[in-house]
Design a protein around this motif. Structure first.
Motif, short mmCIF file in Angstrom:
data_model
loop_
_atom_site.label_atom_id
_atom_site.label_comp_id
_atom_site.label_asym_id
_atom_site.label_seq_id
_atom_site.Cartn_x
_atom_site.Cartn_y
_atom_site.Cartn_z
N LYS A 14 1.22 12.70 -7.76
CA LYS A 14 0.04 13.20 -7.59
C LYS A 14 -1.07 12.44 -6.67
CE LYS A 14 -0.76 15.72 -11.87
NZ LYS A 14 -1.63 15.94 -13.29
N CYS A 15 -1.00 11.22 -6.53
CA CYS A 15 -1.65 10.26 -5.71
C CYS A 15 -1.35 10.43 -4.17
CB CYS A 15 -1.62 8.90 -6.18
SG CYS A 15 -2.31 8.38 -7.63
N PHE A 16 0.18 10.51 -4.21
CA PHE A 16 0.55 10.78 -2.64
C PHE A 16 0.39 11.87 -2.13
CE2 PHE A 16 4.11 12.18 -0.16
CZ PHE A 16 4.38 11.23 0.85
N LYS A 17 0.24 13.08 -3.16
CA LYS A 17 -0.15 14.46 -2.75
C LYS A 17 -1.49 14.31 -2.17
CE LYS A 17 -0.93 19.11 -4.49
NZ LYS A 17 -1.00 19.74 -5.58
N TYR A 18 -2.46 13.85 -2.73
CA TYR A 18 -3.69 13.71 -2.14
C TYR A 18 -3.76 12.98 -0.99
CZ TYR A 18 -5.46 15.87 -6.36
OH TYR A 18 -5.34 16.77 -7.47
N ASP A 19 -3.02 11.92 -0.84
CA ASP A 19 -3.09 10.82 0.30
C ASP A 19 -2.44 11.62 1.55
OD1 ASP A 19 -4.30 9.00 -0.88
OD2 ASP A 19 -2.43 8.00 -1.52
N PHE A 20 -1.47 12.43 1.13
CA PHE A 20 -0.58 13.05 2.31
C PHE A 20 -1.50 14.29 2.88
CE2 PHE A 20 2.24 16.18 3.89
CZ PHE A 20 3.13 15.47 4.63
N ILE A 67 -2.47 14.73 6.64
CA ILE A 67 -1.86 16.02 7.49
C ILE A 67 -2.63 16.90 8.06
CG2 ILE A 67 -1.50 17.40 5.40
CD1 ILE A 67 0.86 16.49 8.27
N LYS A 68 -3.98 17.35 7.60
CA LYS A 68 -4.82 18.48 7.89
C LYS A 68 -5.08 18.07 9.44
CE LYS A 68 -8.88 16.54 5.56
NZ LYS A 68 -9.78 17.13 4.40
N ARG A 126 -8.58 6.71 5.35
CA ARG A 126 -8.09 7.30 4.04
C ARG A 126 -8.26 6.14 3.16
NH1 ARG A 126 -8.59 10.75 0.26
NH2 ARG A 126 -6.97 10.48 -1.21
N LEU A 127 -7.80 4.84 3.68
CA LEU A 127 -7.76 3.85 2.69
C LEU A 127 -9.09 3.19 2.42
CD1 LEU A 127 -5.87 1.40 1.22
CD2 LEU A 127 -6.19 0.22 3.27
N TYR A 128 -9.76 3.13 3.56
CA TYR A 128 -10.99 2.56 3.59
C TYR A 128 -11.98 3.31 2.59
CZ TYR A 128 -16.00 0.46 4.76
OH TYR A 128 -16.76 -0.17 4.55
N THR A 129 -12.14 4.51 2.85
CA THR A 129 -12.88 5.48 1.95
C THR A 129 -12.48 5.87 0.73
OG1 THR A 129 -11.71 7.49 2.74
CG2 THR A 129 -13.71 6.89 4.07
N LYS A 165 0.58 1.84 -3.90
CA LYS A 165 2.09 2.04 -3.38
C LYS A 165 1.83 3.69 -2.91
CE LYS A 165 4.48 -0.81 -6.88
NZ LYS A 165 5.21 -0.56 -8.21
N SER A 166 1.03 4.43 -3.31
CA SER A 166 0.82 5.76 -2.69
C SER A 166 0.61 5.66 -1.30
CB SER A 166 -0.14 6.56 -3.59
OG SER A 166 -0.48 7.53 -3.19
#
Length: 284
Positions: free
Chosen positions: A4-10, A14-15, A77-80, A102-103
């Motif tokens: 789930k974490c990877f899905k939100y990050d991806f 990607i958008k 993404r990481l900072y926010t 890890k995500s």
């Protein structure tokens, strides 16, 4: 929870990323057309190829921009998600901090890999559009593939093919680790700037990134010089025993050592990043 974490990050990256990737692929057709015209009509009088060279320059800029955009999107993404006001909500989720990190690392690696594959695809498109100057009815891509196959089958002795395959495998691992190292280094530098500096965090992060780039440039030059000196020293010390097999073993060992070093550095950077995150949260 990792999925789930990877899905939100991806989905966040990607958008925006896919638009730049598709744009690069489309631009590569224009660059390929430019290279094709230059190759076919280079001997024609009064041809300046302004449009063709312009398209090639645009392609080079677009390829570089895609690489930069990838790192910018991953950084945002990481900072926010970790170090802005959103971070307070992120770390209240019922997810381990290590899983969240890890995500991010997995997402960074995937997009670094996709960026590399997109650039390689664009280069393949260009090569497929440029006619060969040496083989009739062939394009540059076909010529390159044929020459590589011919070199591998005819020029490399059968006893040495296994070494070449091992080299390719080690180079593949080095490439994978290099991509993973790019995102882990980026995340560590962002974390350093966001956790060690209370004010002007963005400026601190940029400073860390610029400083690290300078340091890594020096290390790369030093490593290249050391590698050359080490090869010369090995050639001198084992001059009486130097043969093709010895050279293969030396190169194989150097590649293996590089894999070990990269793996160690990546693990160290991930642990440093995780430690800084835990330290920041424990102090709050």
């Amino acid at each position: 929870m990792m999925k789930k974490c990877f899905k939100y990050d991806f989905s966040y990256v990607i958008k925006t990323w896919w638009l730049a990737a598709v744009s690069l692929v489309l631009i590569s057709f224009g660059a390929g057309w430019g290279f094709r015209n230059i190759t076919l009509y280079s001997a024609a009088p009064n041809r300046h190829f302004i449009l063709e060279y312009g398209l090639i320059v645009v392609y080079i800029i677009a390829a570089g921009a895609l690489g930069i955009l990838t790192q910018v999107l991953l950084s945002i993404r990481l900072y926010t998600n970790f170090y802005s006001d959103e971070g307070y909500l992120t770390f209240t989720l019922p997810v381990k901090r290590s899983t969240l990190l890890k995500s991010k690392v997995l997402c960074g690696f995937v997009f670094e890999l996709l960026t590399a594959l997109t650039i390689i695809t664009s280069i393949v498109i260009i090569l497929a559009m440029v006619p060969s100057e040496h083989k009739e009815y062939f394009n540059l891509l076909q010529e390159t593939i044929c020459e590589f196959i011919q070199w591998f089958i005819l020029d490399i002795p059968n006893s040495e093919k296994i070494w070449f395959i091992l080299y390719l495998f080690e180079m593949f691992l080095i490439g994978i680790l290099a991509l993973l190292g790019i995102c882990t280094t980026l995340y560590m530098l962002i974390t350093l700037g966001a956790t060690l500096v209370k004010k002007f965090k963005i400026g601190a992060i940029i400073g860390f990134i610029v400083g690290a780039d300078y340091v890594f440039s020096i290390i790369s030059v030093a490593a290249g010089i050391s590698f050359t000196l080490w090869i010369d020293a090995a050639s001198y010390l084992f001059e009486d025993k130097m043969n093709v097999t010895t050279v293969f073993w030396i190169v194989l060992f150097m590649f293996f050592a590089l894999i070990v070093i990269l793996s160690t550095v990546i693990t160290l950077f991930v642990n440093i990043t995780q430690g800084l995150i835990d330290r920041k949260l424990n102090l709050q």
